[in-house]
Design an enzyme around this catalytic site. Structure first.
Site, PDB file in Angstrom:
ATOM      1  N   HIS A  64       9.608  -3.716   2.913  1.00 38.07           N
ATOM      2  CA  HIS A  64       9.152  -3.908   1.530  1.00 38.07           C
ATOM      3  C   HIS A  64      10.350  -4.183   0.613  1.00 38.07           C
ATOM      4  O   HIS A  64      10.274  -5.014  -0.290  1.00 38.07           O
ATOM      5  CB  HIS A  64       8.445  -2.647   1.013  1.00 38.07           C
ATOM      6  CG  HIS A  64       7.171  -2.309   1.726  1.00 38.07           C
ATOM      7  ND1 HIS A  64       6.973  -1.110   2.363  1.00 38.07           N
ATOM      8  CD2 HIS A  64       6.023  -3.011   1.881  1.00 38.07           C
ATOM      9  CE1 HIS A  64       5.767  -1.077   2.881  1.00 38.07           C
ATOM     10  NE2 HIS A  64       5.165  -2.215   2.614  1.00 38.07           N
TER      11      HIS A  64
ATOM     12  N   ASP B  55       2.481  -9.504   8.991  1.00 39.43           N
ATOM     13  CA  ASP B  55       1.017  -9.628   8.979  1.00 39.43           C
ATOM     14  C   ASP B  55       0.700 -11.116   8.835  1.00 39.43           C
ATOM     15  O   ASP B  55       0.274 -11.579   7.774  1.00 39.43           O
ATOM     16  CB  ASP B  55       0.446  -8.814   7.822  1.00 39.43           C
ATOM     17  CG  ASP B  55       0.753  -7.337   7.981  1.00 39.43           C
ATOM     18  OD1 ASP B  55       0.159  -6.702   8.850  1.00 39.43           O
ATOM     19  OD2 ASP B  55       1.623  -6.835   7.251  1.00 39.43           O
TER      20      ASP B  55
ATOM     21  N   MET C 218       0.852  -1.193   0.000  1.00 43.27           N
ATOM     22  CA  MET C 218       0.000   0.000   0.000  1.00 43.27           C
ATOM     23  C   MET C 218       0.894   1.251   0.000  1.00 43.27           C
ATOM     24  O   MET C 218       0.478   2.325   0.428  1.00 43.27           O
ATOM     25  CB  MET C 218      -0.936  -0.003   1.206  1.00 43.27           C
ATOM     26  CG  MET C 218      -1.907  -1.197   1.170  1.00 43.27           C
ATOM     27  SD  MET C 218      -3.431  -0.927   2.072  1.00 43.27           S
ATOM     28  CE  MET C 218      -2.823  -0.655   3.712  1.00 43.27           C
TER      29      MET C 218
END
Ligand code: PAF
Length: 280
Positions: free
Chosen positions: A38, A148, A31
């Site tokens: 990332h 996550d 996102m």
């Protein structure tokens, strides 16, 4: 720096061209708010496939009305600079949904409990957008962070249940030197909260050590929640020991069992997790 692709057909065509040349590709869905976590996923994508694709889209359907959709970091230029040459294509659509979009994916199983108790809309939004992204960007594999962990498990379940032709890979959580898991939301933390934040990982580790030393799960989890409260977290959503595949609460102390926690520090909500076997 790469050019941003906004059109899904252009993105598909590129992936198809690669495939036509015998080149594999791996997707890193994000996102935005790109951080070192990332970048580690992108490097892994590059290691497993010939081409790495990064998607950047702040998905409105995974935020409830009272959540931080409006303040979620949106910094495409800075993100592109951070990504640099790590991706062969960055897909950043303006909108991913048809104006009359009316279909939702409602995952059960691993999506039940934990995050869903506090964010009941969340996994419907994630499963729907991830299915759309995997359809729009038909790469050979896609990679998600272990930070996550419930999301990762729900996506594996989605791919298995709907026979999606993509391999799901995962990558260990990237942390600051003091143990705090990297997250795009960390920039919103006040200095006094940033000082408390690493305690989440520290208390997960301590609880895991207690479990491995033979303390009953019920006792270790009560102690852990108590310690979180006393460390200054302003709210504790859960601290739970789970079966790593189903994410059902478990009392089985195995190396694979996963300890998951979610807490608040003012306006910022933090999640983290560890496998008991990862604790030395
Ligand atoms: O983990 C995220 O950044 C998001 O939940 C994802 C998987 C990109 C879906 O919007």
């Amino acid at each position: 720096m790469r050019q941003v692709v906004q059109d899904r057909q252009d993105a598909r065509t590129r992936i198809a061209e690669w495939r036509g040349k015998g080149l594999t590709s791996c997707l890193v869905p994000t996102m935005g708010g790109i951080h070192a976590g990332h970048l580690a996923l992108m490097e892994r994508a590059r290691a497993v496939a010939d081409r790495a694709v990064v998607s950047i889209y702040v998905n409105p359907t995974q935020f409830a009305a009272n959540e931080d959709f409006d303040s979620y970091p949106r910094c495409l230029e800075a993100d592109m600079a951070s990504i640099g040459q790590r991706a062969d294509m960055v897909y950043a659509p303006v909108d991913l949904y048809h104006p009359s979009h009316a279909t939702q994916v409602n995952p059960a199983g691993a999506a039940l409990g934990l995050e869903s108790e506090f964010r009941p809309h969340f996994f419907t939004g994630v499963a729907t957008v991830v299915l759309k992204l995997l359809n729009q960007l038909p790469t050979d594999s896609a990679i998600f962070g272990q930070k996550d962990y419930q999301q990762l498990t729900v996506i594996r379940q989605l791919v298995r249940d709907l026979d999606l032709p993509v391999e799901i890979l995962d990558h260990p959580t990237v942390r600051e030197a003091d143990g705090l898991a990297l997250s795009s939301r960390n920039i919103h933390m006040a200095a006094e909260h940033r000082a408390i934040a690493p305690q989440l990982q520290a208390i997960l580790r301590r609880t895991a050590q207690q479990l491995l030393a033979g303390t009953r799960p019920k006792t270790a989890l009560v102690d852990g929640r108590d310690l979180l409260r006393r460390s200054g977290f302003t709210g504790i959503d859960y601290l739970q020991l789970c079966n790593p595949m189903t994410l059902q609460p478990t009392e089985a102390v195995t190396a694979e069992a996963r300890l998951l926690g979610a807490v608040h520090l003012g306006a910022v909500r933090l999640i983290d997790n560890i496998a008991l076997g990862d604790v030395k």
